[in-house]
Design an enzyme around this catalytic site. Structure first.
Site, mmCIF file in Angstrom:
data_model
loop_
_atom_site.group_PDB
_atom_site.id
_atom_site.type_symbol
_atom_site.label_atom_id
_atom_site.label_comp_id
_atom_site.label_asym_id
_atom_site.label_seq_id
_atom_site.Cartn_x
_atom_site.Cartn_y
_atom_site.Cartn_z
ATOM 1 N N ARG A 50 87.064 -18.490 -17.325
ATOM 2 C CA ARG A 50 87.211 -18.934 -15.944
ATOM 3 C C ARG A 50 87.326 -20.447 -15.921
ATOM 4 O O ARG A 50 86.674 -21.129 -16.699
ATOM 5 C CB ARG A 50 85.978 -18.557 -15.132
ATOM 6 C CG ARG A 50 85.643 -17.106 -15.202
ATOM 7 C CD ARG A 50 84.276 -16.871 -14.570
ATOM 8 N NE ARG A 50 83.797 -15.533 -14.932
ATOM 9 C CZ ARG A 50 82.602 -15.061 -14.630
ATOM 10 N NH1 ARG A 50 81.750 -15.819 -13.965
ATOM 11 N NH2 ARG A 50 82.266 -13.839 -14.990
ATOM 12 N N ASP A 52 86.697 -23.536 -13.050
ATOM 13 C CA ASP A 52 86.034 -23.715 -11.753
ATOM 14 C C ASP A 52 86.978 -24.254 -10.688
ATOM 15 O O ASP A 52 88.072 -24.716 -10.989
ATOM 16 C CB ASP A 52 84.871 -24.703 -11.915
ATOM 17 C CG ASP A 52 83.617 -23.997 -12.383
ATOM 18 O OD1 ASP A 52 83.498 -22.780 -12.154
ATOM 19 O OD2 ASP A 52 82.751 -24.671 -12.980
ATOM 20 N N TYR A 110 89.633 -28.985 -24.199
ATOM 21 C CA TYR A 110 89.627 -29.529 -22.838
ATOM 22 C C TYR A 110 89.891 -31.032 -22.879
ATOM 23 O O TYR A 110 89.571 -31.698 -23.875
ATOM 24 C CB TYR A 110 88.260 -29.305 -22.176
ATOM 25 C CG TYR A 110 88.061 -27.940 -21.556
ATOM 26 C CD1 TYR A 110 88.479 -27.679 -20.258
ATOM 27 C CD2 TYR A 110 87.462 -26.913 -22.279
ATOM 28 C CE1 TYR A 110 88.286 -26.433 -19.680
ATOM 29 C CE2 TYR A 110 87.265 -25.653 -21.710
ATOM 30 C CZ TYR A 110 87.679 -25.429 -20.405
ATOM 31 O OH TYR A 110 87.485 -24.195 -19.829
ATOM 32 N N ARG A 215 81.850 -31.065 -18.327
ATOM 33 C CA ARG A 215 81.547 -31.991 -17.227
ATOM 34 C C ARG A 215 80.153 -32.595 -17.378
ATOM 35 O O ARG A 215 79.927 -33.751 -16.986
ATOM 36 C CB ARG A 215 81.710 -31.265 -15.890
ATOM 37 C CG ARG A 215 83.188 -30.955 -15.593
ATOM 38 C CD ARG A 215 83.379 -29.919 -14.495
ATOM 39 N NE ARG A 215 82.733 -30.312 -13.261
ATOM 40 C CZ ARG A 215 82.608 -29.523 -12.195
ATOM 41 N NH1 ARG A 215 83.094 -28.279 -12.242
ATOM 42 N NH2 ARG A 215 82.012 -29.949 -11.118
#
Lengths: 262, 262
Positions: A50, A52, A110, A215
């Site tokens: 997933r 966000d 990422y 994050r």
């Protein structure tokens, strides 16, 4: 039934994330609607993971099964014609019937983009975290990040609530650098005068990520980059195995799922 | 009264252009509202030129007069705090009382960005013209553009209706190139896999521009780039002094006012 593997790019700004949520726009819902339009079949799509709300993808991998007599190239074109403009299928391939985008993923990469110019870059509002509090020390962030490389329990960088068997992950690569001054203004997001060196980019590759892990790492390293914490602090946060001492969670708009390796 | 000179960047997507139009959002209206909030005075702002709906600016120059006892730096911060996020003041300077952004402009530079990948780049939807009909021949476009350099009557590349004394302009620079493969993905508008070379960028500098001149030139050169017209055709269009033989007007979202020289 044939099994298709899609590579998907999306601007996540307008979406409540990947996963279907009743009453809210999601990437998964948009993709499944396009698949139904093109194939006439309601298929369940599965992504590598997933993302966000507000998080973007350069190369999300998605699989679904359908009984469609279409070539991969025709399917790609037809899906793109039926998707919203901010979601695009880059590639379609036929996959083995056993292919599973979550289980079979070996590595994910990422990218997180910060803009630390004093004035916001109006062309990057959706695609970077504007950090206007002074210039970040990217080299110090890079040194502070080094102890996170390798196999560790990353629960200090996890927002609780997500299901997972273990909080141990292996980080293969973690690099923080200032985008090169000589790289020139990106054609698609031009740099206003005097701002072309105002980017700090973090790239991280691991065998998997805990919920909000990138994050939380960015929010922690940024504390070092602005001089509020010493360079050895992120290693201490990691060792604490506790979310509370870590830095804040960086906002979603700077985050991109770059690719997934199988 | 002091006279201020602002350098402004904006994402024009949400606006009906620079100039105030009753009932529609414009950059000028947003700026004048911010000036009023900061200085308490309703000032008329003057830009170096109007930009159309959907057109962006990296360095628009704007002047206004106000009786504000603020330093330029404080004024910049205060305006940015009161402007919408997609409009930003890059610089504030005090200008001579006689300074006029239109009359005193010596040169203006525009950039036009095309994306010619087969699949749309979801991060560039607002900032490029997606041209999905095949790869453009940027070198042919560059050769075809050379006869437009210098002092000419450009009425073939003008949308009629605008007031002007003459349609003669001098083009000092006109370059079409493919964005370099080695330039790397722009941090703010990342390139999905395999797309980083899919940009064609036109830059043009002149002593002034007729209404829609850059977009008409781009639309004309694109006909050459896709092979529909020979390389000598844009020179013929120029010589015709008639809008009808020229190519279509390229859409606004690829156009950026880069800077204005005084």
């Amino acid at each position: 039934m044939r099994r298709f593997q899609l590579t998907l790019a999306y601007d996540g700004t307008a979406y409540a994330g990947w996963q279907v949520q009743p009453g809210r726009p999601t990437i998964q819902e948009a993709l499944e609607a396009a698949v139904e339009k093109v194939t006439g079949q309601r298929a369940r799509t599965i992504a590598s993971g997933r993302t966000d709300a507000g998080v973007h993808a350069l190369g999300q991998v998605v699989a679904f099964a359908a009984d469609a007599p279409l070539s991969c190239e025709v399917l790609r074109r037809a899906l793109n014609a039926n998707l919203p403009r901010d979601v695009a299928v880059l590639e379609v391939a036929e996959a083995p019937a056993t292919f599973h985008p979550i289980r079979d993923a070996r590595r994910k990469r990422y990218r997180y983009v910060l803009h630390d110019g004093a004035v916001r870059n109006v062309f990057a509002l959706r695609f970077a975290w504007h950090y206007p509090y002074g210039r970040l020390d990217a080299a110090a962030m890079q040194r502070a990040a080094e102890p996170l490389l390798g196999r560790h329990d990353f629960r200090s960088f996890e927002t609780s609530g997500a299901e997972r068997k273990t909080s141990v992950r292996t980080v293969f690569d973690l690099a923080v650098c200032r985008a090169e001054a000589g790289a020139g203004p990106p054609p698609a997001a031009p740099a206003p005068a005097g701002t072309r060196d105002d980017w700090v980019v973090l790239e991280i590759e691991a065998d998997g990520f805990l919920y909000n892990m990138v994050r939380a790492i960015v929010g922690t390293l940024t504390e070092v980059g602005r001089g509020a914490r010493p360079e050895h602090w992120p290693a201490e946060v990691l060792a604490a195995r506790d979310r509370r001492p870590a830095g804040p969670t960086a906002p979603p708009q700077g985050l991109f799922l770059v690719n997934v390796a199988y």
